[in-house]
Design a protein around this motif. Structure first.
Motif, PDB file in Angstrom:
ATOM      1  N   ARG A  67     -26.260 -25.140 -17.140  1.00 26.62           N
ATOM      2  CA  ARG A  67     -26.591 -25.342 -18.547  1.00 26.62           C
ATOM      3  C   ARG A  67     -25.354 -25.246 -19.424  1.00 26.62           C
ATOM      4  N   ASP A  68     -25.455 -25.838 -20.578  1.00 30.73           N
ATOM      5  CA  ASP A  68     -24.389 -25.788 -21.574  1.00 30.73           C
ATOM      6  C   ASP A  68     -24.318 -24.360 -22.135  1.00 30.73           C
ATOM      7  N   ASP A  70     -23.263 -23.338 -24.914  1.00 31.91           N
ATOM      8  CA  ASP A  70     -23.616 -23.303 -26.332  1.00 31.91           C
ATOM      9  C   ASP A  70     -25.112 -23.488 -26.562  1.00 31.91           C
ATOM     10  N   ASP A  71     -25.753 -24.289 -25.707  1.00 30.19           N
ATOM     11  CA  ASP A  71     -27.186 -24.569 -25.837  1.00 30.19           C
ATOM     12  C   ASP A  71     -27.832 -24.349 -24.477  1.00 30.19           C
ATOM     13  N   GLN A  72     -28.560 -23.235 -24.338  1.00 26.77           N
ATOM     14  CA  GLN A  72     -29.120 -22.853 -23.039  1.00 26.77           C
ATOM     15  C   GLN A  72     -30.154 -23.850 -22.492  1.00 26.77           C
ATOM     16  N   TYR A  73     -30.698 -24.716 -23.341  1.00 27.90           N
ATOM     17  CA  TYR A  73     -31.710 -25.672 -22.888  1.00 27.90           C
ATOM     18  C   TYR A  73     -31.138 -27.064 -22.656  1.00 27.90           C
ATOM     19  N   LYS A  74     -29.815 -27.189 -22.759  1.00 26.85           N
ATOM     20  CA  LYS A  74     -29.165 -28.477 -22.530  1.00 26.85           C
ATOM     21  C   LYS A  74     -28.403 -28.408 -21.214  1.00 26.85           C
TER      22      LYS A  74
END
Length: 114
Positions: A67-68, A70-74
């Motif tokens: 995952r990214d 910065d964005d845990q859902y990306k």
């Protein structure tokens, strides 16, 4: 309706239990690659080797999609090899075949026509 522990209630519970087991039949995906999404946003894919009624899964050759930060859902393009894993059924959110899904007719269209 009062809840009591009679013999009839036990037989009814057994029937409901059998129905619940047959709702999701993963046996057709044994030895095929599936993709699994988990609570918290993690995703992995691997070859399904086994499962149980609680949706605990055994996957072989498993790859986790990173995952990214910065964005845990990306998801990013990065992956890591996990090998043979046991996935806890309570954390599984979605299971799908890796090679795509087959289209089925919309079951709700029939209800709207009538």
């Amino acid at each position: 309706m009062a809840s009591g522990g009679g013999g009839g209630a036990s037989k009814m519970a057994d029937k409901e239990k059998k129905k619940k087991e047959s709702i999701l039949d993963l046996s057709k995906y044994i030895d095929k690659t599936i993709r699994v999404k988990f609570q918290g946003g993690r995703e992995a894919s691997g070859v399904l080797k086994g499962f149980d009624p609680l949706l605990n899964l055994v996957l072989d050759g498993t790859i986790e999609y990173m995952r990214d930060p910065d964005d845990q859902y990306k998801l990013t393009e990065d992956t890591r090899q996990l090998g043979l894993v046991v996935c806890r059924g309570t954390s599984v959110v979605l299971i799908c075949p890796q090679d795509g899904m087959e289209a089925i007719p919309n079951p709700f269209i029939q209800q709207q026509d009538g």
